[in-house]
Design a protein around this motif. Structure first.
Motif, short mmCIF file in Angstrom:
data_model
loop_
_atom_site.label_atom_id
_atom_site.label_comp_id
_atom_site.label_asym_id
_atom_site.label_seq_id
_atom_site.Cartn_x
_atom_site.Cartn_y
_atom_site.Cartn_z
N LYS A 55 0.84 -1.19 0.00
CA LYS A 55 0.00 0.00 0.00
C LYS A 55 0.88 1.25 0.00
O LYS A 55 0.67 2.16 -0.79
CB LYS A 55 -0.92 0.01 1.21
N THR B 5 -2.88 4.55 -7.50
CA THR B 5 -3.97 4.69 -6.55
C THR B 5 -4.84 3.46 -6.49
O THR B 5 -5.33 3.09 -5.43
CB THR B 5 -4.82 5.91 -6.90
N GLU B 6 -5.03 2.80 -7.65
CA GLU B 6 -5.95 1.65 -7.67
C GLU B 6 -5.39 0.52 -6.80
O GLU B 6 -6.12 -0.10 -6.03
CB GLU B 6 -6.16 1.15 -9.10
N GLU C 80 -5.75 1.31 -3.28
CA GLU C 80 -7.12 1.18 -2.79
C GLU C 80 -7.43 -0.27 -2.41
O GLU C 80 -7.98 -0.53 -1.35
CB GLU C 80 -8.06 1.65 -3.88
N HIS D 43 -5.55 -1.27 0.55
CA HIS D 43 -6.10 -0.57 1.70
C HIS D 43 -7.31 -1.31 2.25
O HIS D 43 -7.44 -1.54 3.46
CB HIS D 43 -6.48 0.84 1.27
N GLN D 44 -8.18 -1.71 1.36
CA GLN D 44 -9.38 -2.45 1.78
C GLN D 44 -8.99 -3.78 2.42
O GLN D 44 -9.55 -4.21 3.41
CB GLN D 44 -10.27 -2.73 0.57
N LEU E 168 -12.91 -5.68 -5.04
CA LEU E 168 -13.29 -4.60 -4.12
C LEU E 168 -14.68 -4.84 -3.58
O LEU E 168 -14.94 -4.68 -2.38
CB LEU E 168 -13.23 -3.25 -4.83
N GLU F 181 -16.79 1.25 -4.76
CA GLU F 181 -15.58 2.05 -4.96
C GLU F 181 -15.51 3.18 -3.94
O GLU F 181 -14.46 3.70 -3.65
CB GLU F 181 -15.54 2.67 -6.37
N HIS G 108 -14.57 3.06 0.71
CA HIS G 108 -13.43 3.40 1.56
C HIS G 108 -13.53 4.80 2.11
O HIS G 108 -12.82 5.15 3.02
CB HIS G 108 -12.14 3.26 0.76
N ASP G 109 -14.38 5.59 1.53
CA ASP G 109 -14.50 6.94 2.05
C ASP G 109 -15.21 6.96 3.39
O ASP G 109 -15.27 7.99 4.06
CB ASP G 109 -15.26 7.83 1.07
N GLU H 224 -9.25 9.95 0.95
CA GLU H 224 -8.03 9.56 0.22
C GLU H 224 -7.07 10.73 0.13
O GLU H 224 -5.88 10.60 0.34
CB GLU H 224 -8.38 9.11 -1.20
#
Lengths: 189, 706
Positions: free
Chosen positions: B51, B60-61, B64, B67-68, B123, B154, B157-158, B232
């Motif tokens: 990460k 970034t992808e 992400e 991160h998840q 995801l 998508e 994660h926010d 992010e």
């Protein structure tokens, strides 16, 4: 951001200031190669022959641990064979093929000179009508009133099977000489 | 600047693929019902480094997805989520997905793809797992769970940040923050670009002036950012410091428009889980060096000694410092000897001949040691080639509905990196074979009085100058009668054939013969074993198979330790010296002319110990001038290559010695019958014969005339 790398810079420099050519003699005719392709010049040493390979490949030698094939340019150009003398030298050239750099040695009669000349002095080789025969000639230059045939080493030493046939350089040279330089035929013959 | 980053990119890709391999290995161990916090930590660390790297290089992808993944792993780590086979599968799939993304990004460095196959699915799966089913204990209130589950994956994660009009950030740096070159003011300035920023410093931790460490950071800040920034974006700002501080980012929700304590409490839980793992950070950092390393070393070679993962064929080698140090020492010694010899040569008298001799002796010693040490650098434990196997067994046994376990021994056995890389595919094939048509289904096994769980065992050991690798299963074994029947069907054997079991097993290595009752997409198409044997032989090795009905099958592979040095017999043909690899030589005898018979279509045949073998005059084959055309004083070297035996007629046998193999095709074309070249003591080049190739050169015209 300035993306111009050091090598870019060097290349630009070389172009504007003119390139350098190493010239050598083969059967009385002057030839030249881009000096940046010349790695070193060696005297002739005995080679180890490669079985069942084309006749212009004399064999391989050891250059500081690398196994390097040696091409006899006289044979490559179907010229008369002469015994190797004290001045017989091997030009060790870097050749690019399939994006890979290779090292190849070529046997020539003698090395002549290093000349400066811009690439725009390079005239294309005249088309002599036989397809493929002149493709190893990058062009022709007149340096100090002498005609120098500049060789495209990548094409010349590409030993892929379809190019195994030895080149009949006499024919090519006659074609070249007639159209460019009146001194040339006397050099050739 | 640009140049520098691209250099680190390669390192990142390499390390990531190692990280993924570690992750996979640990996941598979977890799979065995062995829930171990160290394992989870290993997985977590791998994900975390990827990460971080992905963020640095703007991928970034990848960031992400990792991160998840990290979020999910965090729940595993704090025990709020149970390890289930489904979860392991999901994690394995995620690792695959990340690997795919990395590969694609690496392949297009200039224009990295923005969309990756399987990324959205992965995801979605992770989000579904995170928010959909069985919400973890101590998880957020129902309301927030639902609202997050409703969002497209998508945006998951926010963490509800989409509706936020601003953020409350609690930034509590550890004392060492400044020592890593981080500057809070810079961070605030960057945050200020997102909107209006209010910062309140907390200097309660500030010690008295004389106790202050001038490089320490004693201040903490509470920040309020009013502006539309995504989580992010904020995370990017804190990217470099997130390991060195306690950080909590909570949204100010627009719905309430307030920064109430309630909202804070409501949201901080899940966000801590998704986000920065602020609480668990420091203990994890400590664990990073201690026991986990010990644990790894008990299983396989610790990382600092191992080579790169077998999957990463990037052509780079990770070498232990000690190995390099010993090289440096040896080179140092050689330089000293060389200067000593140089001095003797400068002004030589016969009285110094003894010095010269001892100098040369030392030089010889150092050279030999240097050669050995350099070979050591190329050696890596075969465990690297075994690494992908547990995953293969895990996936395949599931697919085939079989219970199978993989055991290994001798993973530390070292062999040349090139050899290890080139057998990896063959090993994979053998393991798949063992699973697919070696092991029986659980019921069948039980009926045969065996453990329901089948075992595939991979073993490696040094034997003589070779490495021996075994792939052993305790399955049903090969049925020689079935092979015989198949072979007769395929016309490989005559009906009524009486071949021995061993001969029948050898047929397994022939193209076009598969004994699997059913052709599956796993194996059974009869392509494969012949390819495996070809690959092994190309490496100068050998493969054999033993099997007993009902007890299982063992495939044994013998390989040379290295391809770079071979034992060779020097021979002379005319003026040329050639080298025949000692492994191919059966024996050498003096040629007796009376034993030669000329057979039409085949040529000269030699009567030798009751057998008739083909003889090949090497001079003729290579278009050379031999000593005598009559073969009177010649020697005959009986060689074996690619399953054929023949005699090579040579003029003289010279020394036999260890030779360093050089590639011929680096600079010239491949030559039939020549495997490579070496440099002899006098600096000239000698060619090494490829015995199989030489024998086939003979075979071709024969076929044409037949």
């Amino acid at each position: 951001m300035n993306d111009l790398s050091v090598t870019d810079y060097l290349e630009t420099d070389a172009l504007t200031n003119g390139a350098q050519w190493l010239t050598f003699v083969l059967d009385g005719q002057e030839y030249g190669v881009d000096i940046q392709r010349v790695q070193e010049i060696k005297t002739w040493t005995q080679t180890t022959s490669l079985p069942n390979s084309p006749s212009h490949i004399r064999g391989v030698i050891n250059i500081r641990g690398a196994i390097v094939p040696i091409v006899d340019l006289r044979k490559r150009f179907s010229l008369e064979e002469i015994p190797y003398t004290k001045t017989t030298v091997v030009l060790v050239l870097t050749v690019e093929r399939d994006d890979k750099e290779r090292i190849v040695g070529v046997v020539v009669d003698a090395v002549s000179d290093v000349c400066d000349a811009n690439e725009d002095q390079l005239r294309p080789a005249p088309d002599i009508g036989v397809a493929g025969d002149t493709q190893f000639i990058q062009g022709i230059m007149t340096i100090n009133d002498q005609m120098v045939i500049i060789l495209d080493v990548d094409r010349l030493l590409n030993t892929q099977s379809d190019q195994f046939a030895d080149i009949d350089v006499e024919q090519v040279l006659v074609g070249v000489g007639v159209e460019t330089d009146e001194d040339a035929p006397s050099d050739v013959n | 600047m640009k140049f520098d980053l691209s250099r680190f990119r390669d390192t990142f890709f390499e390390e990531s693929s190692e990280g993924l391999a570690d992750m996979e290995a640990s996941l598979l161990e977890l799979d065995a019902g062995n829930v171990d916090s160290e394992l989870i930590d290993t997985i977590f660390r791998a994900a975390h480094s990827i990460k971080g790297g992905a963020g640095t290089f703007g991928m970034t992808e990848i960031g992400e997805v990792t991160h998840q993944l990290e979020t999910l792993l965090d729940q595993l780590r704090d025990g709020s989520r149970e390890v289930t086979p489904e979860l392991i599968d999901l994690l394995l799939r995620s690792a695959d997905c990340i690997r795919g993304m990395l590969t694609q990004t690496q392949a297009n460095p200039d224009d990295p793809p923005k969309h990756f196959d399987g990324m959205d699915e992965t995801l979605a799966e992770i989000s579904a797992c995170l928010w959909g089913d069985a919400a973890p204990k101590g998880a957020p209130s129902d309301a927030s769970t639902i609202s997050q589950a409703d969002e497209p994956p998508e945006e998951g994660h926010d963490g509800g940040g989409e509706g936020a009009s601003g953020w409350n950030i609690s930034f509590r740096p550890y004392q060492g923050l400044l020592q890593f070159g981080n500057e809070p003011v810079r961070i605030f300035r960057e945050l200020g670009e997102f909107g209006h920023l209010t910062a309140t410093a907390d200097w309660s931790q500030l010690p008295a002036l004389k106790e202050i460490d001038p490089e320490g950071c004693y201040l903490s800040w509470d920040l309020t950012l009013e502006g539309a920034a995504t989580r992010e974006e904020l995370m990017t700002v804190f990217e470099w410091v997130e390991d060195d501080c306690d950080l909590t980012i909570t949204p100010i929700t627009s719905a309430t428009g307030e920064t109430s304590e309630a909202a804070d409490e409501d949201m901080s839980e899940p966000i801590a889980a998704i986000g920065l793992h602020s609480d668990g950070e420091s203990p994890r950092v400590e664990r990073r060096s201690g026991p986990s390393t010990d644990r790894r070393s008990s299983q396989k070679k610790p990382e600092d000694q191992g080579g790169p993962s077998v999957r990463a064929r990037s052509g780079s080698l990770r070498v232990a410092t000690e190995k390099i140090d010993s090289l440096v020492n040896l080179v140092g010694e050689m330089v000293i000897v060389q200067s000593m010899l140089g001095e003797i040569g400068e002004d030589f008298e016969m009285s110094r001949i003894e010095d010269l001799r001892s100098g040369l002796e030392q030089l010889e010693q150092s050279t030999r040691e240097l050669q050995e040490s350099v070979m050591q650098v190329r050696m890596e434990p075969i465990g690297h080639a075994f690494q992908p196997m547990p995953r293969v067994v895990h996936d395949l046994s599931k697919k085939l509905g079989k219970d199978a376990q993989l055991t290994m021994s001798g993973e530390m056995t070292e062999l040349d990196k090139t050899v290890a890389e080139r057998i990896s595919d063959s090993l994979m094939h053998l393991v798949r074979n063992a699973l697919d048509h070696g092991l029986e289904g659980p019921d069948e096994r039980e009926a045969a009085g065996k453990d329901r769980m089948g075992t595939v065992h991979l073993a490696a050991e040094h034997r003589g100058g070779q490495i021996v690798i075994e792939v052993r299963d305790d399955g049903a074994g090969l049925n020689p009668e079935r092979i015989r029947k198949k072979a007769i069907e395929h016309g490989l054997l005559e009906p009524g054939d009486q071949s021995s079991d061993a001969e029948l097993f050898d047929l397994i290595f022939h193209a076009g013969l598969s004994t699997a009752a059913q052709v599956s997409d796993v194996s059974g198409r009869g392509v494969g074993m012949d390819v495996v044997r070809k690959n092994i032989r190309a490496l100068g090795g050998n493969i054999a198979l033993k099997s007993k009905v009902g007890e299982g099958t063992t495939v044994t592979i013998q390989l040379p330790l290295t391809l770079a040095i071979v034992e060779g017999q020097l021979i002379r043909v005319g003026v040329e010296t050639y080298i025949i690899p000692l492994l191919s030589i059966i024996e050498s005898v003096k040629l007796e002319k009376s034993r030669i018979t000329w057979v039409p279509q085949i040529g000269p045949v030699y009567h030798f110990r009751g057998n008739h073998i083909r003889i090949i005059p090497l001079a003729e084959r290579f278009g050379l001038m031999g000593d005598a055309t009559e073969m009177t004083d010649s020697m005959l070297v009986i060689v074996e290559g690619e399953g054929h035996v023949a005699g090579l007629v040579v003029d003289e046998l010279l020394a036999h010695r260890q030779i360093v193999v050089k590639n011929l095709d680096n600079n010239s074309e491949e030559v039939d019958g020549i495997a490579g070249a070496t440099i002899l003591g006098d600096g000239t080049v000698a060619l090494i014969l490829n015995v199989g190739g030489v024998l086939n050169m003979q075979a071709e015209p024969q076929l044409a005339s037949a």
